[in-house]
Design a protein around this motif. Structure first.
Motif, PDB file in Angstrom:
ATOM      1  N   GLY A  59     120.655  -9.635  51.245  1.00 16.41           N
ATOM      2  CA  GLY A  59     120.164 -10.099  49.951  1.00 16.41           C
ATOM      3  C   GLY A  59     120.475  -9.128  48.827  1.00 16.41           C
ATOM      4  O   GLY A  59     120.781  -9.533  47.702  1.00 16.41           O
ATOM      5  N   PHE A  60     120.414  -7.846  49.132  1.00 16.46           N
ATOM      6  CA  PHE A  60     120.742  -6.807  48.159  1.00 16.46           C
ATOM      7  C   PHE A  60     122.187  -6.980  47.672  1.00 16.46           C
ATOM      8  O   PHE A  60     122.463  -6.872  46.474  1.00 16.46           O
ATOM      9  CB  PHE A  60     120.533  -5.439  48.810  1.00 16.46           C
ATOM     10  CG  PHE A  60     121.001  -4.272  47.992  1.00 16.46           C
ATOM     11  CD1 PHE A  60     120.274  -3.833  46.898  1.00 16.46           C
ATOM     12  CD2 PHE A  60     122.169  -3.599  48.316  1.00 16.46           C
ATOM     13  CE1 PHE A  60     120.697  -2.755  46.141  1.00 16.46           C
ATOM     14  CE2 PHE A  60     122.597  -2.516  47.579  1.00 16.46           C
ATOM     15  CZ  PHE A  60     121.859  -2.091  46.485  1.00 16.46           C
ATOM     16  N   LEU A  61     123.095  -7.264  48.569  1.00 12.83           N
ATOM     17  CA  LEU A  61     124.498  -7.441  48.192  1.00 12.83           C
ATOM     18  C   LEU A  61     124.688  -8.689  47.345  1.00 12.83           C
ATOM     19  O   LEU A  61     125.504  -8.699  46.416  1.00 12.83           O
ATOM     20  CB  LEU A  61     125.367  -7.525  49.450  1.00 12.83           C
ATOM     21  CG  LEU A  61     125.391  -6.263  50.328  1.00 12.83           C
ATOM     22  CD1 LEU A  61     126.244  -6.503  51.565  1.00 12.83           C
ATOM     23  CD2 LEU A  61     125.917  -5.066  49.555  1.00 12.83           C
ATOM     24  N   LYS A 119     124.904 -19.598  34.198  1.00 10.57           N
ATOM     25  CA  LYS A 119     125.249 -20.760  35.014  1.00 10.57           C
ATOM     26  C   LYS A 119     125.353 -20.381  36.492  1.00 10.57           C
ATOM     27  O   LYS A 119     124.904 -21.122  37.370  1.00 10.57           O
ATOM     28  CB  LYS A 119     126.568 -21.357  34.529  1.00 10.57           C
ATOM     29  CG  LYS A 119     127.040 -22.551  35.358  1.00 10.57           C
ATOM     30  CD  LYS A 119     128.389 -23.057  34.865  1.00 10.57           C
ATOM     31  CE  LYS A 119     128.880 -24.208  35.738  1.00 10.57           C
ATOM     32  NZ  LYS A 119     130.221 -24.690  35.284  1.00 10.57           N
ATOM     33  N   ASN A 120     125.920 -19.215  36.771  1.00 10.71           N
ATOM     34  CA  ASN A 120     126.179 -18.803  38.153  1.00 10.71           C
ATOM     35  C   ASN A 120     125.007 -18.093  38.818  1.00 10.71           C
ATOM     36  O   ASN A 120     124.914 -18.064  40.051  1.00 10.71           O
ATOM     37  CB  ASN A 120     127.410 -17.890  38.208  1.00 10.71           C
ATOM     38  CG  ASN A 120     128.685 -18.605  37.811  1.00 10.71           C
ATOM     39  OD1 ASN A 120     128.756 -19.838  37.871  1.00 10.71           O
ATOM     40  ND2 ASN A 120     129.684 -17.854  37.391  1.00 10.71           N
ATOM     41  N   TYR A 121     124.113 -17.505  38.010  1.00 10.12           N
ATOM     42  CA  TYR A 121     123.077 -16.664  38.608  1.00 10.12           C
ATOM     43  C   TYR A 121     121.994 -17.469  39.321  1.00 10.12           C
ATOM     44  O   TYR A 121     121.490 -17.053  40.366  1.00 10.12           O
ATOM     45  CB  TYR A 121     122.428 -15.762  37.552  1.00 10.12           C
ATOM     46  CG  TYR A 121     121.453 -14.778  38.154  1.00 10.12           C
ATOM     47  CD1 TYR A 121     121.902 -13.774  39.009  1.00 10.12           C
ATOM     48  CD2 TYR A 121     120.089 -14.850  37.895  1.00 10.12           C
ATOM     49  CE1 TYR A 121     121.029 -12.872  39.583  1.00 10.12           C
ATOM     50  CE2 TYR A 121     119.207 -13.950  38.465  1.00 10.12           C
ATOM     51  CZ  TYR A 121     119.680 -12.964  39.310  1.00 10.12           C
ATOM     52  OH  TYR A 121     118.806 -12.085  39.893  1.00 10.12           O
ATOM     53  N   VAL A 122     121.610 -18.598  38.765  1.00 13.76           N
ATOM     54  CA  VAL A 122     120.519 -19.383  39.365  1.00 13.76           C
ATOM     55  C   VAL A 122     120.814 -19.777  40.812  1.00 13.76           C
ATOM     56  O   VAL A 122     119.960 -19.594  41.690  1.00 13.76           O
ATOM     57  CB  VAL A 122     120.205 -20.621  38.494  1.00 13.76           C
ATOM     58  CG1 VAL A 122     119.192 -21.527  39.201  1.00 13.76           C
ATOM     59  CG2 VAL A 122     119.643 -20.191  37.141  1.00 13.76           C
ATOM     60  N   PRO A 123     122.004 -20.303  41.144  1.00 12.34           N
ATOM     61  CA  PRO A 123     122.281 -20.616  42.560  1.00 12.34           C
ATOM     62  C   PRO A 123     122.221 -19.383  43.470  1.00 12.34           C
ATOM     63  O   PRO A 123     121.743 -19.477  44.606  1.00 12.34           O
ATOM     64  CB  PRO A 123     123.701 -21.202  42.525  1.00 12.34           C
ATOM     65  CG  PRO A 123     123.891 -21.684  41.137  1.00 12.34           C
ATOM     66  CD  PRO A 123     123.116 -20.745  40.279  1.00 12.34           C
ATOM     67  N   VAL A 124     122.680 -18.234  42.967  1.00 12.38           N
ATOM     68  CA  VAL A 124     122.635 -17.001  43.769  1.00 12.38           C
ATOM     69  C   VAL A 124     121.192 -16.581  44.007  1.00 12.38           C
ATOM     70  O   VAL A 124     120.823 -16.178  45.112  1.00 12.38           O
ATOM     71  CB  VAL A 124     123.421 -15.873  43.074  1.00 12.38           C
ATOM     72  CG1 VAL A 124     123.242 -14.552  43.815  1.00 12.38           C
ATOM     73  CG2 VAL A 124     124.904 -16.223  42.990  1.00 12.38           C
ATOM     74  N   LEU A 125     120.358 -16.677  42.968  1.00 12.66           N
ATOM     75  CA  LEU A 125     118.950 -16.304  43.107  1.00 12.66           C
ATOM     76  C   LEU A 125     118.242 -17.224  44.109  1.00 12.66           C
ATOM     77  O   LEU A 125     117.396 -16.776  44.895  1.00 12.66           O
ATOM     78  CB  LEU A 125     118.254 -16.363  41.745  1.00 12.66           C
ATOM     79  CG  LEU A 125     116.786 -15.935  41.694  1.00 12.66           C
ATOM     80  CD1 LEU A 125     116.600 -14.524  42.265  1.00 12.66           C
ATOM     81  CD2 LEU A 125     116.259 -15.993  40.259  1.00 12.66           C
ATOM     82  N   LYS A 126     118.605 -18.490  44.094  1.00 13.79           N
ATOM     83  CA  LYS A 126     118.015 -19.422  45.067  1.00 13.79           C
ATOM     84  C   LYS A 126     118.446 -19.075  46.499  1.00 13.79           C
ATOM     85  O   LYS A 126     117.642 -19.161  47.434  1.00 13.79           O
ATOM     86  CB  LYS A 126     118.418 -20.858  44.724  1.00 13.79           C
ATOM     87  CG  LYS A 126     117.716 -21.388  43.473  1.00 13.79           C
ATOM     88  CD  LYS A 126     118.133 -22.815  43.148  1.00 13.79           C
ATOM     89  CE  LYS A 126     117.368 -23.331  41.937  1.00 13.79           C
ATOM     90  NZ  LYS A 126     117.791 -24.699  41.547  1.00 13.79           N
ATOM     91  N   GLU A 127     119.697 -18.678  46.666  1.00 12.65           N
ATOM     92  CA  GLU A 127     120.159 -18.246  47.994  1.00 12.65           C
ATOM     93  C   GLU A 127     119.407 -16.998  48.443  1.00 12.65           C
ATOM     94  O   GLU A 127     119.044 -16.862  49.617  1.00 12.65           O
ATOM     95  CB  GLU A 127     121.669 -17.959  47.950  1.00 12.65           C
ATOM     96  CG  GLU A 127     122.527 -19.205  47.849  1.00 12.65           C
ATOM     97  CD  GLU A 127     124.007 -18.864  47.824  1.00 12.65           C
ATOM     98  OE1 GLU A 127     124.352 -17.723  47.430  1.00 12.65           O
ATOM     99  OE2 GLU A 127     124.817 -19.721  48.193  1.00 12.65           O
ATOM    100  N   PHE A 128     119.174 -16.089  47.491  1.00  5.42           N
ATOM    101  CA  PHE A 128     118.408 -14.877  47.795  1.00  5.42           C
ATOM    102  C   PHE A 128     117.003 -15.243  48.276  1.00  5.42           C
ATOM    103  O   PHE A 128     116.491 -14.676  49.252  1.00  5.42           O
ATOM    104  CB  PHE A 128     118.344 -14.004  46.541  1.00  5.42           C
ATOM    105  CG  PHE A 128     117.483 -12.773  46.682  1.00  5.42           C
ATOM    106  CD1 PHE A 128     117.931 -11.660  47.369  1.00  5.42           C
ATOM    107  CD2 PHE A 128     116.212 -12.741  46.119  1.00  5.42           C
ATOM    108  CE1 PHE A 128     117.136 -10.528  47.496  1.00  5.42           C
ATOM    109  CE2 PHE A 128     115.411 -11.615  46.235  1.00  5.42           C
ATOM    110  CZ  PHE A 128     115.875 -10.510  46.924  1.00  5.42           C
ATOM    111  N   GLU A 129     116.388 -16.188  47.611  1.00  2.00           N
ATOM    112  CA  GLU A 129     115.039 -16.616  47.994  1.00  2.00           C
ATOM    113  C   GLU A 129     115.021 -17.258  49.375  1.00  2.00           C
ATOM    114  O   GLU A 129     114.060 -17.088  50.136  1.00  2.00           O
ATOM    115  CB  GLU A 129     114.471 -17.583  46.953  1.00  2.00           C
ATOM    116  CG  GLU A 129     114.120 -16.918  45.640  1.00  2.00           C
ATOM    117  CD  GLU A 129     113.477 -17.872  44.656  1.00  2.00           C
ATOM    118  OE1 GLU A 129     112.521 -17.478  43.978  1.00  2.00           O
ATOM    119  OE2 GLU A 129     113.948 -19.024  44.555  1.00  2.00           O
ATOM    120  N   VAL A 130     116.065 -17.985  49.699  1.00  2.00           N
ATOM    121  CA  VAL A 130     116.149 -18.592  51.035  1.00  2.00           C
ATOM    122  C   VAL A 130     116.148 -17.511  52.115  1.00  2.00           C
ATOM    123  O   VAL A 130     115.545 -17.667  53.182  1.00  2.00           O
ATOM    124  CB  VAL A 130     117.414 -19.476  51.154  1.00  2.00           C
ATOM    125  CG1 VAL A 130     117.669 -19.871  52.594  1.00  2.00           C
ATOM    126  CG2 VAL A 130     117.267 -20.721  50.289  1.00  2.00           C
TER     127      VAL A 130
END
Length: 402
Positions: free
Chosen positions: A135-137, A185-196
């Motif tokens: 997640g850090f990466l 635009k790109n950060y929200v999907p990454v943040l959701k993946e981090f939360e998963v």
């Protein structure tokens, strides 16, 4: 005659002293906790700071106002633009400078990007400290994109020295706006993946839920602010309670937790990143409605003129000389201004005697205030939990020792 009591060696309880720091990697900075340990459990502790000893405030008292901005970078270096803007607004409050709305919105964009950068480092490192590195990466790659935006705006990345008293040194160009729009635009999907990866992970929850829980009253008694106070259930955010830089023009929510434990702190910071994206989107819309080309207030006796004017215009040369030499008329008064930093209320208390430098200057550094509770909190904890607790407080060494 009574026989003497014989105590077996195994019945005696012995404790050990552990120096956690000042260079231990788990402290995330140069500071120390001297812990009394009963096995893996902490009996008591004493916190020690002062290893950096930068003396920001005393150095600042010997510099003209516009030269103090680079010093603020070195406090919370994970979100240094917030420090810069907070200082600029403090001096503007002293001098009575009113910035245009477009400048306010540009500042909001930069400050919210800095907040995201700060929170993603904290939550990413929290994952590392619980044993999860992926997640850090995910998030650190996104921080690099934020730094590219900084670089486009001011040429710097970590210690930004961004903006000036009265506005910015230059306007945001089309490339900067394009990078900002691409990031949100790109950060929200990454943040959701981090939360998963983390939010419902059984291992992560076992390590964080119920750990270092603090009730609202205790947090207030220790003057906590920022995400860790809101995690305790206290709805206080400087942006909402004492708006600055036109934050009153924005619609956003203030995330609040319930138990004040490590897990709630993680959740609050995650939600705040979503809210920061929401604020940036609104700021971009509002900027479109403002006159283009405005990036500073019309205050020639405070704002440094462009170099080409200094070389070719006598009036600009005079203003440049007066500003650089600190010959600006300023009122003999004292002001306090605060902003919502990455770790809480970041305040600047300025006493001015009319000279070219501050007579007295004090920075209210949120990490310094928040950290004072760490040793009492650690009593009774396992050492591994104390590390997680320290990580969730997001203690930045530069804010500890000013």
């Amino acid at each position: 005659m009574n026989e003497p009591t014989i105590t077996h060696a195994l019945d005696r309880k012995e404790t050990t002293t552990l120096n956690l720091g000042p260079t231990h990697p788990s402290t995330h900075g140069v500071f120390q906790n001297v812990l009394e340990m009963d096995g893996e459990r902490i009996i008591s502790g004493v916190s020690t700071i002062g290893y950096i000893h930068r003396a920001f405030e005393k150095i600042a008292e010997h510099r003209p106002y516009y030269q103090i901005t680079p010093l603020t970078d070195r406090m919370n270096y994970c979100s240094s633009p917030i420090n810069n803007m907070g200082w600029h607004m403090t001096v503007e409050k002293l001098l009575g400078v009113q910035t245009p709305k477009r400048v306010d919105y540009m500042r909001v964009i930069v400050m919210e990007l800095a907040r995201i950068s700060d929170h993603l480092v904290c939550n990413g490192i929290l994952g590392v400290d619980t044993g999860a590195y992926s997640g850090f990466l995910y998030l650190m790659e996104q921080r690099e994109h934020i730094y590219e935006i900084y670089e486009e705006i001011c040429g710097a990345r970590l210690t930004t020295n961004i903006g000036r008293i009265g506005g910015f040194e230059r306007d945001f160009n089309d490339i900067a706006f394009a990078k900002i729009k691409k990031f949100i635009k790109n950060y929200v999907p990454v943040l959701k993946e981090f939360e998963v990866l983390f939010t419902r992970s059984r291992i992560f929850m076992d390590r964080t839920v119920g750990v270092a829980a603090v009730d609202a009253q205790t947090a207030l008694d220790y003057s906590w602010t920022g995400p860790i106070l809101r995690a305790c259930g206290v709805d206080y955010d400087v942006r909402a309670n004492e708006p600055y830089s036109s934050y009153e023009d924005f619609d956003f929510d203030v995330p609040v937790g319930e138990t004040g434990d490590v897990y709630d702190r993680y959740m609050v910071r995650n939600e705040e990143m979503y809210q920061s994206i929401r604020i940036i989107e609104q700021a971009l819309e509002k900027i479109e409605k403002e006159p283009k080309g405005i990036f500073h207030a019309d205050v020639p006796d405070i704002y440094l003129p462009p170099k080409e004017e200094v070389y070719n215009n006598m009036e600009a040369l005079i203003y440049h000389f007066k500003i650089v030499m600190g010959e600006i008329d300023s009122p003999k008064t004292e002001v306090y201004h605060c902003v919502e930093g990455g770790n809480g209320e970041l305040g600047f208390y300025l006493v001015n005697d009319g000279g070219r430098t501050p007579y007295r200057l004090h920075f209210r550094r949120p990490s310094f205030i928040n950290y004072q509770m760490y040793a009492p909190m650690s009593s009774g904890m396992l050492l591994s939990d104390a590390i997680i607790n320290l990580s969730s407080l997001n203690v930045i060494a530069g804010e500890l020792d000013a």
